[in-house]
Design an enzyme around this catalytic site. Structure first.
Site, PDB file in Angstrom:
ATOM      1  N   SER A   1      41.518  39.943  37.783  1.00 10.80           N
ATOM      2  CA  SER A   1      40.638  39.586  36.670  1.00 10.80           C
ATOM      3  C   SER A   1      39.581  40.636  36.340  1.00 10.80           C
ATOM      4  O   SER A   1      39.018  40.620  35.260  1.00 10.80           O
ATOM      5  CB  SER A   1      39.952  38.248  36.940  1.00 10.80           C
ATOM      6  OG  SER A   1      39.025  38.369  38.003  1.00 10.80           O
TER       7      SER A   1
ATOM      8  N   LYS B   1      32.712  38.226  38.458  1.00 11.52           N
ATOM      9  CA  LYS B   1      32.849  38.499  37.022  1.00 11.52           C
ATOM     10  C   LYS B   1      31.684  39.382  36.578  1.00 11.52           C
ATOM     11  O   LYS B   1      30.753  39.646  37.329  1.00 11.52           O
ATOM     12  CB  LYS B   1      32.817  37.191  36.206  1.00 11.52           C
ATOM     13  CG  LYS B   1      33.846  36.147  36.598  1.00 11.52           C
ATOM     14  CD  LYS B   1      35.265  36.533  36.255  1.00 11.52           C
ATOM     15  CE  LYS B   1      36.246  35.437  36.679  1.00 11.52           C
ATOM     16  NZ  LYS B   1      37.655  35.872  36.526  1.00 11.52           N
TER      17      LYS B   1
END
Length: 280
Positions: free
Chosen positions: A55, A129
């Site tokens: 990701s 993230k």
């Protein structure tokens, strides 16, 4: 060999034996101190985390080990736009399936090392993230366009090659609540980030108190050693959220009050100094 020489040799032998025994006696203590220091470092300073998914490509690759700064939040600092952060699952982001636990001698060693922060834990339900927007910001992204924060388009060279900013999942405008963050992965087409959790509590945002810390460096493998600085696009002028209506007036009033009081104090002091003497 004379008796004196024999006695001297025996004394040397005893001293050496004593030193060896002393070392072995101190070894458990040294190991204990090292483990305590490692535990303190993990708890308050820096902790290693392993990257489990794609990701955050190409910034981070599967198997990378990143060092996370856990000290800064202790001083009240909150994550800023552009930082890569590790955070606990806010609820419902990760699969509810049980995490397989290591077994045997190898499993026991891994659990011991992960306890003191020398190895990532298999039990931790954490994510990593990039912070795109913070509390008070308005963030949006239309198909074919760029991510915009408070109306300013972001230039995102860190996005995975061939990806678009948000064509797979346009969103917004979203007003990020105070004390929360809007986060996105750098591999936009392979990241279940804030965009995909808007139906959950918090509207896809992450509470700042769930942030473990900021990832500051890729430490392993050595061939990929690099720092993780804040991208320049987040420093562009006008990106910060505008003050709420009435805020400038309130700030002006707050600044004016001390000036008025100071001026009044000076006037009273002037009157006292120049007051005429009382006559009998």
């Amino acid at each position: 060999m004379s008796a004196g020489a024999k006695n001297h040799a025996r004394s040397d032998e005893k001293r050496q034996t004593g030193k060896q025994r002393s070392f072995w006696k101190e070894l458990p203590l040294l190991i204990g101190i090292a483990l305590v220091l490692a535990l303190l470092i993990k708890t308050f300073l820096v902790q290693a985390f392993s990257i489990p998914s794609n990701s955050m490509q190409n910034t981070l690759q599967v198997g990378d080990r990143v060092l996370v700064d856990k000290l800064t939040p202790w001083f009240g600092s909150e994550p800023e736009r552009g930082e890569v952060v590790v955070f606990h699952d806010p609820g419902g982001w990760l699969s509810e399936s049980p995490v397989p636990q290591p077994t045997g001698v190898g499993g026991a060693v891994q659990q011991a090392l992960s306890f003191v922060g020398l190895m990532p834990s298999a039990e931790e339900q954490d994510l990593i993230k990039r912070v795109i927007a913070v509390g008070g910001d308005t963030v949006r992204c239309e198909r074919g366009g760029s991510v915009k924060v408070n109306g300013k388009a972001l230039d995102e060279p860190y996005i995975f090659p061939g990806n678009t900013a948000c064509d797979d999942k346009p969103f917004g405008p979203v007003k990020v609540p105070e004390g929360r963050l809007w986060v996105m992965g750098d591999h936009r087409q392979d990241s279940l980030d804030s965009r995909f959790h808007q139906k959950l509590k918090g509207g896809g945002t992450v509470p700042t108190d769930q942030v473990v810390g900021r990832a500051i460096v890729v430490a392993w493998p050595l061939t990929r050693w690099s720092t993780l600085p804040e991208p320049d696009t987040f420093g562009q002028k006008g990106l910060a959220a505008k003050m709420a209506e009435g805020a400038p007036a309130a700030l002006g009033l707050a600044g004016a009050v001390p000036l008025v009081l100071l001026r009044r104090r000076r006037r009273l002091l002037h009157d006292v100094i120049n007051e005429p003497a009382i006559k009998d």
